[in-house]
Design an enzyme around this catalytic site. Sequence first.
Site, mmCIF file in Angstrom:
data_model
loop_
_atom_site.group_PDB
_atom_site.id
_atom_site.type_symbol
_atom_site.label_atom_id
_atom_site.label_comp_id
_atom_site.label_asym_id
_atom_site.label_seq_id
_atom_site.Cartn_x
_atom_site.Cartn_y
_atom_site.Cartn_z
ATOM 1 C CE LYS A 189 52.735 26.964 45.065
ATOM 2 N NZ LYS A 189 53.467 28.312 45.801
ATOM 3 C CD GLU A 264 44.040 37.053 36.640
ATOM 4 O OE1 GLU A 264 44.547 38.204 37.481
ATOM 5 O OE2 GLU A 264 42.975 36.682 36.991
ATOM 6 C CB CYS A 298 48.955 41.250 35.461
ATOM 7 S SG CYS A 298 47.175 41.515 36.435
ATOM 8 C CD GLU A 394 54.382 41.387 33.628
ATOM 9 O OE1 GLU A 394 53.496 41.953 33.875
ATOM 10 O OE2 GLU A 394 54.919 40.370 33.612
#
Length: 502
Positions: A189, A264, A298, A394
């Site tokens: 997905k 991850e 990331c 972040e």
Amino acid sequence: MSDRKQRLLEAMATLGLGQQPQSIINGELVDGAGAAVTLIDPFTEEELFTYPDADTALANKACDAAQSAQPAWAKGISPAARGQVMQDISRAVLANVEPLATIEAIVAGKPIRDCRIEVAKVAEMFAYYAGWADKLHGEVIPVPSGHLNYTLREPLGVVFQITPWNAPVFTAGWQIAPAIATGNGVVIKPSELTPITTVALIKLAEAAGLPRGLVNVLCGLGPTSGQAAIEHPAIRKVVFVGSPETGRRVAIAAASALKPVVLELGGKSANIVFDDANLEHACLGAQAAIFSGAGQSCVAGSRLLVQKSVYEKFVSLLSTGMNSISLGDPLDERNEIGPISNARQFAHVTSMISQAEGEGASVLSRTEKHNSGYFVAPTVLRGLSNTSTPAREEIFGPVVTAIPFEDEADAIALANDTSFGLAGAVWTSDVGRAHRVAEAVRAGTFWINSYKAIHVSSPFGGSLNSGFGRSSGTDGLMEYTSAKSVWLDSAPTPRIAFGYVS
């Protein structure tokens, strides 16, 4: 119809897709039946498509299809034949770099020159894991009981993969290639905001010989399509690439079904510059670390730690250099940075910059403005400590917090003072220091006098809020297998014990 939409539709048609995003179930393009999902061009802010969520019914069909196709792929052909199909997929991807890159540039807002590189890397991923398909083997273990004990590496069955909007086709290849090399079926997905290149990749793969139904793509939403797939009994493992917040929800859902996960997730990586570094070289590396891809990575070097003795000079170099980086239309070959990929992320990035100002940051940024599009200019935040919100959360945009440090011990302490553990780097001419820092900083990937070097043959992953498990390399390959231990009693008179054999 705009020229950009026309160009997008032409690229989709070249790859055998329809006029809107569709799931691919058992080799067929299928419309969903759920809530409407709208895709916006991040450069023009114009609507590209509105399509229906795959929803739970298609998710169940996708899992059933993968479960039906997987045994023949794992046992019905030789591992060498599996590898040959994967080599053919690699060649098919390379032959279609341009339409894939065009779709990615328009839908995700990434500069097309970056998209071409990422598509080429997808081809490299299939070629690399093709070579592993016939080289997976167990080992013979000299157990003290005298038995012949050996292990087998077996596929898990069907795995469910959830991939993000910042690198859609790259991440699809990153996960699908090792999964099918080891004999698994896949339900994937992609983000509902960037699903098209993943569907196109599987259409190309099936045309190159991948069995229909082995890999199925769900175009839809996490709470519906994603949740249904996680709960389906055919799914043996869940692999998620995305934010820590969503990763927690995925892990909880998988744990409720007693299914293992690979996560991850995000990062707040420390990019450390010592005063003995080649500052011009380090400055170019720092720009690439945070500004490339509009900072939507990331592993972005979003915390720039600079030794005090060169802090002012280095920040000046960085702020001057960022003025030469070209922003604009992702389809323009000259541009190095495109817009933020979607409105929600754009709002988050701009909000974080405002919050930094509220916490006392001095904001160094280009004054360039765009009349449309989710653009954020390269930005340096200075005057903040490592305890500030922008240094701890972040941002996922082209925004870096520049923080001074005293010495090696201070740099290591600051680098590890985070809830993340994904990546990092050090810039220094002292070889001993380089290795000491690389060993001391908590990170799954660490660079010395470099940044963002990455290859499918090397393991990738993190710890803490950056997740767990590994992608790529042989470590990533093993994530898609299980070890079976087989015991054979070779004695002339087999020993039967009441309990364990010693």
